[in-house]
Design a protein around this motif. Structure first.
Motif, PDB file in Angstrom:
ATOM      1  N   GLY A   1       0.735  -1.168  -0.120  1.00  0.00           N
ATOM      2  CA  GLY A   1       0.045   0.067  -0.109  1.00  0.00           C
ATOM      3  C   GLY A   1       0.774   1.255   0.070  1.00  0.00           C
ATOM      4  O   GLY A   1       0.634   2.348  -0.505  1.00  0.00           O
ATOM      5  N   TRP A   2       1.989   1.262   0.635  1.00  0.00           N
ATOM      6  CA  TRP A   2       2.987   2.243   0.767  1.00  0.00           C
ATOM      7  C   TRP A   2       3.571   2.773  -0.592  1.00  0.00           C
ATOM      8  O   TRP A   2       3.701   3.801  -0.986  1.00  0.00           O
ATOM      9  N   ARG A   3       3.918   1.465  -1.205  1.00  0.00           N
ATOM     10  CA  ARG A   3       4.568   1.835  -2.653  1.00  0.00           C
ATOM     11  C   ARG A   3       3.633   0.994  -3.703  1.00  0.00           C
ATOM     12  O   ARG A   3       3.852   0.051  -4.211  1.00  0.00           O
ATOM     13  N   ARG A   4       2.583   1.876  -4.121  1.00  0.00           N
ATOM     14  CA  ARG A   4       1.663   1.195  -4.836  1.00  0.00           C
ATOM     15  C   ARG A   4       2.248   1.211  -6.378  1.00  0.00           C
ATOM     16  O   ARG A   4       2.885   2.065  -6.682  1.00  0.00           O
ATOM     17  N   GLY A   5       1.771   0.288  -7.124  1.00  0.00           N
ATOM     18  CA  GLY A   5       2.431   0.061  -8.208  1.00  0.00           C
ATOM     19  C   GLY A   5       3.702  -0.930  -8.526  1.00  0.00           C
ATOM     20  O   GLY A   5       4.139  -0.869  -9.538  1.00  0.00           O
ATOM     21  N   GLY A   6       4.317  -1.040  -7.308  1.00  0.00           N
ATOM     22  CA  GLY A   6       5.475  -1.621  -7.183  1.00  0.00           C
ATOM     23  C   GLY A   6       5.358  -3.310  -7.670  1.00  0.00           C
ATOM     24  O   GLY A   6       4.125  -3.642  -7.585  1.00  0.00           O
ATOM     25  N   TRP A   7       6.470  -3.858  -7.377  1.00  0.00           N
ATOM     26  CA  TRP A   7       6.306  -5.571  -7.642  1.00  0.00           C
ATOM     27  C   TRP A   7       5.490  -6.071  -6.785  1.00  0.00           C
ATOM     28  O   TRP A   7       4.984  -7.084  -7.142  1.00  0.00           O
ATOM     29  N   LEU A   8       5.422  -5.581  -5.415  1.00  0.00           N
ATOM     30  CA  LEU A   8       4.856  -6.453  -4.483  1.00  0.00           C
ATOM     31  C   LEU A   8       3.352  -6.411  -4.592  1.00  0.00           C
ATOM     32  O   LEU A   8       2.506  -7.100  -4.385  1.00  0.00           O
ATOM     33  N   ASP A   9       2.983  -5.016  -4.794  1.00  0.00           N
ATOM     34  CA  ASP A   9       1.685  -4.555  -5.311  1.00  0.00           C
ATOM     35  C   ASP A   9       1.175  -5.465  -6.518  1.00  0.00           C
ATOM     36  O   ASP A   9      -0.001  -5.914  -6.310  1.00  0.00           O
ATOM     37  N   ASN A  10       1.911  -5.494  -7.439  1.00  0.00           N
ATOM     38  CA  ASN A  10       1.544  -6.328  -8.579  1.00  0.00           C
ATOM     39  C   ASN A  10       1.438  -8.019  -8.292  1.00  0.00           C
ATOM     40  O   ASN A  10       0.722  -8.888  -8.967  1.00  0.00           O
ATOM     41  N   LEU A  11       2.046  -8.351  -7.104  1.00  0.00           N
ATOM     42  CA  LEU A  11       1.903  -9.779  -6.578  1.00  0.00           C
ATOM     43  C   LEU A  11       0.689 -10.026  -5.809  1.00  0.00           C
ATOM     44  O   LEU A  11       0.314 -11.244  -5.688  1.00  0.00           O
ATOM     45  N   ILE A  12      -0.222  -9.250  -5.525  1.00  0.00           N
ATOM     46  CA  ILE A  12      -1.520  -9.462  -4.765  1.00  0.00           C
ATOM     47  C   ILE A  12      -2.470 -10.198  -5.463  1.00  0.00           C
ATOM     48  O   ILE A  12      -2.866 -11.106  -5.021  1.00  0.00           O
ATOM     49  N   PRO A  13      -2.675  -9.969  -6.673  1.00  0.00           N
ATOM     50  CA  PRO A  13      -3.539 -10.868  -7.633  1.00  0.00           C
ATOM     51  C   PRO A  13      -3.301 -12.516  -7.504  1.00  0.00           C
ATOM     52  O   PRO A  13      -4.143 -13.526  -7.322  1.00  0.00           O
TER      53      PRO A  13
END
Length: 329
Positions: free
Chosen positions: A128-140
């Motif tokens: 949530g802090w780094r929206r659009g990062g690789w970890l955010d893309n891993l959520i799906p």
């Protein structure tokens, strides 16, 4: 004080309602535990006609006993934790069956639940802090894994890590051939070794939900005015993230975590069944298959107490960490 008194009164009424339902629900199931017990006894030899009457008196399922009288007797037994013998594990008392299965479930599901919560909250905060990062893309991907049924995930892990690559055992709580239950290093090591696959199943299946929920709350919290004010004051990004954003974003997850802790006692029914793990979930399934009223009632009562206690603690704790919940609207 009025807030806490209302909470205690509500949970007292909920406990009585749960105990009452716990008495009636098993009796609505088809089948008769006396017939099951007689069938087991008949396998070892002839059974006298007086055996049925004796078993009905022992199990409290006789047709001559009024329902209200059986209910009062059940309440007395609940207060003394006397649920009688278990049909499934006859003649072992229900209390002994629960005391033997409960530690296995608490250690396995409890540690797995805490681990998945901490891991999911930590990763969700960063995403949530780094929206659009690789970890955010891993959520799906983690969300997709959460959608996979427990038993299917367990079977896949057994096939990969116990059959194709036999790294871990496929069933059991410990090696019954080489170790004896106790506090020895051999037994504890064997128990951890056998619990790895069930624990991995629970963590993989639940971490995505915590991660997604925390990520969404972080995104919503970062748009608040007090976050903008904290950044305008020149506070470090780490302090803004931890002390201002994450501290407020985690509040909704605390309630969900408390509910999860309450259900720790019930165990993961499907996971324990797939791995033949000797926990509460496995014992509950056996009691249902054998119409074991006494064991079902004892297990349901322990699960109910755990869920109510966890929710009560969180309600009281919530009133401390968030004073807004105590304000009458």
């Amino acid at each position: 004080m009025k807030y806490y008194a209302k909470k205690l009164a509500f949970y007292a009424i909920a406990l009585w309602a749960a105990v009452t339902l716990n008495f009636f629900i098993p009796r609505l199931l088809p089948g008769n535990p006396v017939d099951i017990m007689l069938a087991k006894l008949a396998q070892k030899g002839p059974v006298s006609p007086a055996a049925r009457q004796s078993l009905e008196l022992l199990l409290g399922t006789g047709t001559d006993v009024p329902v209200w009288e059986a209910y009062l007797g059940y309440l007395r037994n609940v207060l003394t934790f006397d649920f009688g013998p278990s049909i499934t594990y006859y003649p072992t008392p229900v209390v002994d069956v629960i005391s033997q299965a409960l530690p296995w479930t608490i250690v396995l599901v409890g540690v797995s639940t805490v681990l998945s919560f901490v891991l999911g909250i930590t990763l969700g905060t960063i995403a949530g802090w780094r929206r659009g990062g690789w970890l955010d893309n891993l959520i799906p991907i983690t969300t997709m894994l959460q959608a996979v049924p427990y038993f299917w995930m367990a079977i896949i892990l057994v096939y990969l890590l116990a059959v194709i690559w036999p790294v871990f055992p496929a069933f059991g709580g410990y090696d019954i051939y080489t170790t004896m239950p106790g506090w020895s290093a051999d037994f504890l090591g064997s128990a951890v070794y056998h619990a790895f696959l069930p624990a991995l199943t629970i963590v993989i299946s639940s971490v995505g939900g915590w991660m997604l929920g925390m990520r969404n709350m972080m995104v919503a919290t970062l748009s608040e005015d007090y976050i903008t004010t904290a950044e305008a004051k020149g506070l470090s990004p780490v302090r803004v993230r931890q002390r201002y954003a994450a501290r407020n974003a985690i509040l909704p997850s605390v309630a969900g975590f408390a509910l999860s802790l309450g259900f720790v006692v019930s165990g993961s029914l499907v996971t324990e069944q797939v791995f033949s793990y000797p926990g509460i979930g496995y014992a509950l399934l056996q009691s249902v298959n054998n119409n074991d009223y006494a064991l079902m009632q004892g297990l349901f009562l322990v699960i109910t107490l755990a869920v109510l206690a966890a929710n009560l603690i969180v309600d009281l704790f919530y009133g401390v960490i968030d004073p807004r919940t105590r304000i009458r609207r």
